[in-house]
Motif scaffolding. Structure first.
Motif, PDB file in Angstrom:
ATOM      1  N   LYS A 151       3.012  -0.210  -1.464  1.00 59.53           N
ATOM      2  CA  LYS A 151       3.627   0.660  -0.450  1.00 59.53           C
ATOM      3  C   LYS A 151       3.807  -0.035   0.893  1.00 59.53           C
ATOM      4  N   LYS A 152       4.856   0.373   1.562  1.00 56.18           N
ATOM      5  CA  LYS A 152       5.087  -0.095   2.931  1.00 56.18           C
ATOM      6  C   LYS A 152       4.646   1.013   3.874  1.00 56.18           C
ATOM      7  N   GLY A 153       3.514   0.817   4.506  1.00 49.91           N
ATOM      8  CA  GLY A 153       3.032   1.802   5.456  1.00 49.91           C
ATOM      9  C   GLY A 153       3.484   1.407   6.853  1.00 49.91           C
ATOM     10  N   CYS A 154       2.648   0.629   7.535  1.00 50.92           N
ATOM     11  CA  CYS A 154       2.937   0.254   8.923  1.00 50.92           C
ATOM     12  C   CYS A 154       3.878  -0.934   9.021  1.00 50.92           C
ATOM     13  N   ASP A 155       3.918  -1.782   7.978  1.00 48.06           N
ATOM     14  CA  ASP A 155       4.694  -3.029   7.971  1.00 48.06           C
ATOM     15  C   ASP A 155       4.250  -3.984   9.076  1.00 48.06           C
ATOM     16  N   GLN A 156       3.048  -3.821   9.584  1.00 43.30           N
ATOM     17  CA  GLN A 156       2.570  -4.769  10.593  1.00 43.30           C
ATOM     18  C   GLN A 156       1.076  -5.065  10.486  1.00 43.30           C
ATOM     19  N   GLY A 157       0.561  -4.986   9.279  1.00 46.22           N
ATOM     20  CA  GLY A 157      -0.795  -5.484   9.072  1.00 46.22           C
ATOM     21  C   GLY A 157      -1.918  -4.556   9.460  1.00 46.22           C
ATOM     22  N   ALA A 158      -1.612  -3.268   9.677  1.00 47.64           N
ATOM     23  CA  ALA A 158      -2.652  -2.389  10.213  1.00 47.64           C
ATOM     24  C   ALA A 158      -3.156  -1.323   9.247  1.00 47.64           C
ATOM     25  N   CYS A 159      -2.553  -1.193   8.048  1.00 45.47           N
ATOM     26  CA  CYS A 159      -2.930  -0.032   7.218  1.00 45.47           C
ATOM     27  C   CYS A 159      -3.437  -0.371   5.817  1.00 45.47           C
ATOM     28  N   GLY A 160      -3.083  -1.525   5.283  1.00 40.12           N
ATOM     29  CA  GLY A 160      -3.569  -1.912   3.961  1.00 40.12           C
ATOM     30  C   GLY A 160      -2.776  -1.360   2.791  1.00 40.12           C
ATOM     31  N   ALA A 161      -1.755  -0.530   3.043  1.00 41.27           N
ATOM     32  CA  ALA A 161      -0.993   0.073   1.937  1.00 41.27           C
ATOM     33  C   ALA A 161      -0.291  -0.980   1.080  1.00 41.27           C
ATOM     34  N   CYS A 162      -0.037  -2.142   1.651  1.00 44.08           N
ATOM     35  CA  CYS A 162       0.748  -3.188   0.988  1.00 44.08           C
ATOM     36  C   CYS A 162      -0.132  -4.232   0.316  1.00 44.08           C
ATOM     37  N   LEU A 200      -2.363  -8.981   2.747  1.00 46.72           N
ATOM     38  CA  LEU A 200      -1.422  -7.945   3.188  1.00 46.72           C
ATOM     39  C   LEU A 200      -0.028  -8.510   2.957  1.00 46.72           C
ATOM     40  N   CYS A 237       2.803  -7.417   3.676  1.00 45.87           N
ATOM     41  CA  CYS A 237       3.751  -7.277   4.790  1.00 45.87           C
ATOM     42  C   CYS A 237       3.605  -8.405   5.796  1.00 45.87           C
TER      43      CYS A 237
HETATM   44  S1  FES Z   1       2.214  -2.094   5.347  1.00 46.09           S
HETATM   45 FE1  FES Z   1       0.499  -1.629   6.612  1.00 46.09          FE
HETATM   46  S2  FES Z   1      -0.721  -3.414   6.434  1.00 46.09           S
HETATM   47 FE2  FES Z   1       1.092  -3.917   5.370  1.00 46.09          FE
END
Ligand code: FES
Ligand code: FES
Length: 163
Positions: A45-56, A66, A68
């Motif tokens: 999954k693409k959550g924040c796309d900046q390294g802050a959520c872990g979804a990816c 990560l 993303c």
């Molecule tokens: S999409 Fe959130 S850390 Fe990669």
């Protein structure tokens, strides 16, 4: 990302869930976008796309990264494992089964990243206690607050391995 031939395009060979995949893509494309947009592996999954959520979160040569924040072009010849690659022969991975048993998800958006991260954490031997599990899973956010059930699921699988 719209794709147009440019002199920044590169050829990359990734081993994804055990299969060699050859791609031609812009050198700036992230591993996350390559998996989702080029290979149709949308479980990541693409959550924040900046390294802050872990979804990816995916495994790169067995270690979690990560996707993303990882460029696909940096993964030449390397082994990528996504959530789709964890189930073997139609059977869920033990961590997937434990998440189901313990209700380790609500909306499910963070779940692939949580499960991939948990698999790595178990392989790293970092699931010795609830505190340790929480610490090493802290990069995987869950807006639904399923944390207690996630920890319980991981603890159960960790216990199976050592008792
Ligand atoms: S999409 Fe959130 S850390 Fe990669
Ligand atoms: S289950 Fe909804 S974000 Fe974690």
């Amino acid at each position: 990302m719209t794709h147009h031939p440019a002199d920044t395009d590169v050829d990359v060979m990734l081993r994804v869930n055990g299969s060699a995949r050859r791609l031609r893509l812009d050198s700036r494309v992230t591993l996350l976008d390559a998996l989702r947009d080029e290979l149709d592996l949308t479980g990541t999954k693409k959550g924040c796309d900046q390294g802050a959520c872990g979804a990816c979160t995916v495994l790169l040569d067995g270690k979690r990264v990560l996707s993303c924040l990882t460029l696909a072009a940096q993964c030449e010849g390397r082994e990528v494992t996504t959530i789709e690659g964890l189930a073997a022969d139609g059977r869920l991975h033990p961590v997937q089964e434990a998440f189901i048993r313990h209700d380790g998800f609500q909306c499910g958006y963070c779940t692939p990243g949580q499960i991939v991260s948990a698999v790595a954490l178990l392989q790293e031997g970092r699931a010795g206690s609830d505190e340790e599990i929480r610490e090493f899973m802290s990069g995987n956010l869950c807006r639904c607050g399923a944390y207690p059930n996630i920890v319980a699921a991981i603890r159960e699988v960790a216990g199976q391995g050592s008792e």
